[in-house]
Design a protein around this motif. Structure first.
Motif, PDB file in Angstrom:
ATOM      1  N   GLU A  66       0.819  -1.207   0.000  1.00 42.61           N
ATOM      2  CA  GLU A  66       0.000   0.000   0.000  1.00 42.61           C
ATOM      3  C   GLU A  66       0.857   1.264   0.000  1.00 42.61           C
ATOM      4  O   GLU A  66       0.555   2.244  -0.663  1.00 42.61           O
ATOM      5  CB  GLU A  66      -0.931   0.004   1.222  1.00 42.61           C
ATOM      6  CG  GLU A  66      -2.036  -1.036   1.163  1.00 42.61           C
ATOM      7  CD  GLU A  66      -1.580  -2.394   1.689  1.00 42.61           C
ATOM      8  OE1 GLU A  66      -0.355  -2.621   1.805  1.00 42.61           O
ATOM      9  OE2 GLU A  66      -2.452  -3.229   1.975  1.00 42.61           O
ATOM     10  N   GLU A  67       1.970   1.238   0.769  1.00 38.48           N
ATOM     11  CA  GLU A  67       2.852   2.405   0.826  1.00 38.48           C
ATOM     12  C   GLU A  67       3.704   2.522  -0.439  1.00 38.48           C
ATOM     13  O   GLU A  67       3.960   3.621  -0.936  1.00 38.48           O
ATOM     14  CB  GLU A  67       3.748   2.331   2.056  1.00 38.48           C
ATOM     15  CG  GLU A  67       3.049   2.620   3.372  1.00 38.48           C
ATOM     16  CD  GLU A  67       2.066   1.537   3.776  1.00 38.48           C
ATOM     17  OE1 GLU A  67       0.919   1.875   4.123  1.00 38.48           O
ATOM     18  OE2 GLU A  67       2.431   0.335   3.726  1.00 38.48           O
ATOM     19  N   ASP A  96      -3.149  -6.109  16.840  1.00 42.81           N
ATOM     20  CA  ASP A  96      -4.259  -5.545  17.591  1.00 42.81           C
ATOM     21  C   ASP A  96      -4.751  -4.234  17.000  1.00 42.81           C
ATOM     22  O   ASP A  96      -5.008  -3.254  17.704  1.00 42.81           O
ATOM     23  CB  ASP A  96      -3.852  -5.327  19.062  1.00 42.81           C
ATOM     24  CG  ASP A  96      -3.554  -6.647  19.764  1.00 42.81           C
ATOM     25  OD1 ASP A  96      -4.093  -7.672  19.301  1.00 42.81           O
ATOM     26  OD2 ASP A  96      -2.798  -6.644  20.747  1.00 42.81           O
ATOM     27  N   GLY A  97      -4.877  -4.170  15.689  1.00 38.42           N
ATOM     28  CA  GLY A  97      -5.409  -2.982  15.049  1.00 38.42           C
ATOM     29  C   GLY A  97      -4.471  -1.796  15.012  1.00 38.42           C
ATOM     30  O   GLY A  97      -4.904  -0.679  14.741  1.00 38.42           O
ATOM     31  N   GLU A  98      -3.200  -2.000  15.283  1.00 39.69           N
ATOM     32  CA  GLU A  98      -2.273  -0.881  15.320  1.00 39.69           C
ATOM     33  C   GLU A  98      -1.953  -0.353  13.928  1.00 39.69           C
ATOM     34  O   GLU A  98      -1.730   0.831  13.754  1.00 39.69           O
ATOM     35  CB  GLU A  98      -0.982  -1.306  16.008  1.00 39.69           C
ATOM     36  CG  GLU A  98      -1.141  -1.552  17.503  1.00 39.69           C
ATOM     37  CD  GLU A  98       0.161  -1.993  18.128  1.00 39.69           C
ATOM     38  OE1 GLU A  98       1.104  -2.320  17.373  1.00 39.69           O
ATOM     39  OE2 GLU A  98       0.255  -2.009  19.358  1.00 39.69           O
ATOM     40  N   GLY A  99      -1.870  -1.210  12.940  1.00 34.43           N
ATOM     41  CA  GLY A  99      -1.538  -0.763  11.599  1.00 34.43           C
ATOM     42  C   GLY A  99      -0.261  -1.394  11.085  1.00 34.43           C
ATOM     43  O   GLY A  99       0.382  -2.197  11.750  1.00 34.43           O
ATOM     44  N   ARG A 100       0.133  -1.001   9.870  1.00 29.30           N
ATOM     45  CA  ARG A 100       1.334  -1.535   9.233  1.00 29.30           C
ATOM     46  C   ARG A 100       2.553  -0.716   9.643  1.00 29.30           C
ATOM     47  O   ARG A 100       2.552   0.502   9.540  1.00 29.30           O
ATOM     48  CB  ARG A 100       1.177  -1.502   7.703  1.00 29.30           C
ATOM     49  CG  ARG A 100       0.026  -2.311   7.164  1.00 29.30           C
ATOM     50  CD  ARG A 100      -0.008  -2.241   5.638  1.00 29.30           C
ATOM     51  NE  ARG A 100      -0.184  -0.877   5.165  1.00 29.30           N
ATOM     52  CZ  ARG A 100      -1.365  -0.284   5.046  1.00 29.30           C
ATOM     53  NH1 ARG A 100      -2.467  -0.927   5.396  1.00 29.30           N
ATOM     54  NH2 ARG A 100      -1.453   0.956   4.581  1.00 29.30           N
ATOM     55  N   MET A 133       3.918   4.033  11.432  1.00 30.49           N
ATOM     56  CA  MET A 133       2.835   3.061  11.392  1.00 30.49           C
ATOM     57  C   MET A 133       1.660   3.701  10.661  1.00 30.49           C
ATOM     58  O   MET A 133       1.401   4.900  10.814  1.00 30.49           O
ATOM     59  CB  MET A 133       2.436   2.656  12.803  1.00 30.49           C
ATOM     60  CG  MET A 133       1.398   1.557  12.873  1.00 30.49           C
ATOM     61  SD  MET A 133       1.095   1.074  14.578  1.00 30.49           S
ATOM     62  CE  MET A 133       2.698   0.355  14.972  1.00 30.49           C
ATOM     63  N   ARG A 134       0.950   2.874   9.880  1.00 27.40           N
ATOM     64  CA  ARG A 134      -0.115   3.406   9.036  1.00 27.40           C
ATOM     65  C   ARG A 134      -1.157   2.329   8.777  1.00 27.40           C
ATOM     66  O   ARG A 134      -0.833   1.148   8.703  1.00 27.40           O
ATOM     67  CB  ARG A 134       0.482   3.879   7.713  1.00 27.40           C
ATOM     68  CG  ARG A 134      -0.493   4.469   6.716  1.00 27.40           C
ATOM     69  CD  ARG A 134       0.259   4.997   5.503  1.00 27.40           C
ATOM     70  NE  ARG A 134      -0.617   5.649   4.556  1.00 27.40           N
ATOM     71  CZ  ARG A 134      -1.061   5.103   3.433  1.00 27.40           C
ATOM     72  NH1 ARG A 134      -0.694   3.864   3.116  1.00 27.40           N
ATOM     73  NH2 ARG A 134      -1.856   5.768   2.634  1.00 27.40           N
ATOM     74  N   GLY A 135      -2.411   2.751   8.598  1.00 28.54           N
ATOM     75  CA  GLY A 135      -3.455   1.827   8.192  1.00 28.54           C
ATOM     76  C   GLY A 135      -4.217   1.213   9.339  1.00 28.54           C
ATOM     77  O   GLY A 135      -4.004   1.534  10.511  1.00 28.54           O
ATOM     78  N   GLN A 136      -5.164   0.313   8.987  1.00 25.67           N
ATOM     79  CA  GLN A 136      -5.976  -0.425   9.951  1.00 25.67           C
ATOM     80  C   GLN A 136      -6.761   0.529  10.857  1.00 25.67           C
ATOM     81  O   GLN A 136      -6.956   0.274  12.036  1.00 25.67           O
ATOM     82  CB  GLN A 136      -5.088  -1.349  10.802  1.00 25.67           C
ATOM     83  CG  GLN A 136      -5.821  -2.455  11.556  1.00 25.67           C
ATOM     84  CD  GLN A 136      -6.294  -3.563  10.632  1.00 25.67           C
ATOM     85  OE1 GLN A 136      -6.212  -3.453   9.417  1.00 25.67           O
ATOM     86  NE2 GLN A 136      -6.797  -4.642  11.210  1.00 25.67           N
TER      87      GLN A 136
END
Length: 268
Positions: free
Chosen positions: A137-138, A181-185, A200-203
């Motif tokens: 995605e990045e 735990d939903g933190e992201g990529r 960190m990004r996403g989710q």
């Protein structure tokens, strides 16, 4: 004429000084009265300027009445100016006060737009090398910037299954999970081994990143990247043996260190 006057002023001469020196160079020698008449300025200003230039060594004053002035030959003048400028530069270099260099700072960036704007600016300034560990995605958002860097000769290194420098198929290296735990990529980049971003990004989380030029952080990210590629190379050479002993993608081995700890009842 205008260009010559411009460069003389650039060397520190006033406009009047520049005009007088050019006029004397053209005439060979002249009295203050003659110079003032040729330039159409007051004699008092001309006489004051002639005396100042003579004291500084750029003019010679001949004997006789009225006194006649002549300017140094161009090679003599430029040699004198060069020596004076060199002396001044050396003095400034040795005498200018110095303070302790500031320690590399860590600063945080929040928001997708700010993070990518910062990252794109740094990628555009990269001169030697970009080390990048991001997800598909990045990569899609940075593909054009990275391609431009590679086109101008910057070395690109990736943490991906296809090896280094593969813009066509950027795939993540299978290490820690992409999400926790939903933190992201998680993503990281090191530019020219002196600037890095870890974020960190996403989710559903707000895009966040830490940016620094601290050598400890850049060193940690580079070491982590190198270790990933070493493991990748080992897997290519010894894939079946490693899988037989540790399981596919070293799941049994990595579980010893990356599994969440449990309490006494066996719950996380």
């Amino acid at each position: 004429m205008d260009q010559l006057l411009h460069h003389l002023r650039h060397l520190g001469f006033t406009e009047m000084e520049s005009k007088i020196m050019v006029e004397l160079a053209r005439q060979g020698s002249a009295s203050g009265y003659e110079v003032a008449k040729r330039l159409g300025v007051s004699r008092s200003n001309v006489y004051a300027t002639l005396q100042r230039l003579e004291q500084r060594g750029f003019l010679r004053c001949g004997a006789g009445e009225p006194a006649k002035y002549s300017v140094l030959k161009p090679e003599e003048m430029t040699r004198m100016i060069s020596g004076q400028m060199r002396d001044s530069l050396n003095y400034v270099q040795s005498s200018m006060p110095q303070h302790e260099p500031e320690k590399p700072a860590f600063y945080n960036i929040e928001g997708d737009k700010k993070v990518f704007e910062t990252l794109k600016r740094q990628l555009a300034e990269a001169k030697h090398e970009i080390v990048i560990d991001v997800w598909r995605e990045e990569i899609e958002s940075l593909h054009e910037d990275l391609q431009q860097a590679e086109d101008r000769g910057v070395r690109l290194l990736w943490s991906c299954e296809e090896g280094e420098g593969m813009l066509e198929q950027p795939l993540p290296w299978p290490g820690m999970p992409a999400y926790a735990d939903g933190e992201g990529r998680k993503f990281s980049l090191v530019v020219d081994r002196c600037w890095c971003m870890l974020g960190m990004r996403g989710q559903g989380s707000v895009t966040q990143a830490v940016v620094t030029e601290h050598p400890v952080m850049t060193g940690l990210l580079l070491n982590h990247f190198a270790q990933d590629l070493v493991l990748f190379e080992l897997e290519q050479d010894m894939g079946e043996a490693l899988e037989a002993r540790y399981g596919r993608r070293y799941e049994r081995l990595s579980a010893r260190y990356w599994s969440k700890p449990t309490d006494g009842n066996g719950s996380t």
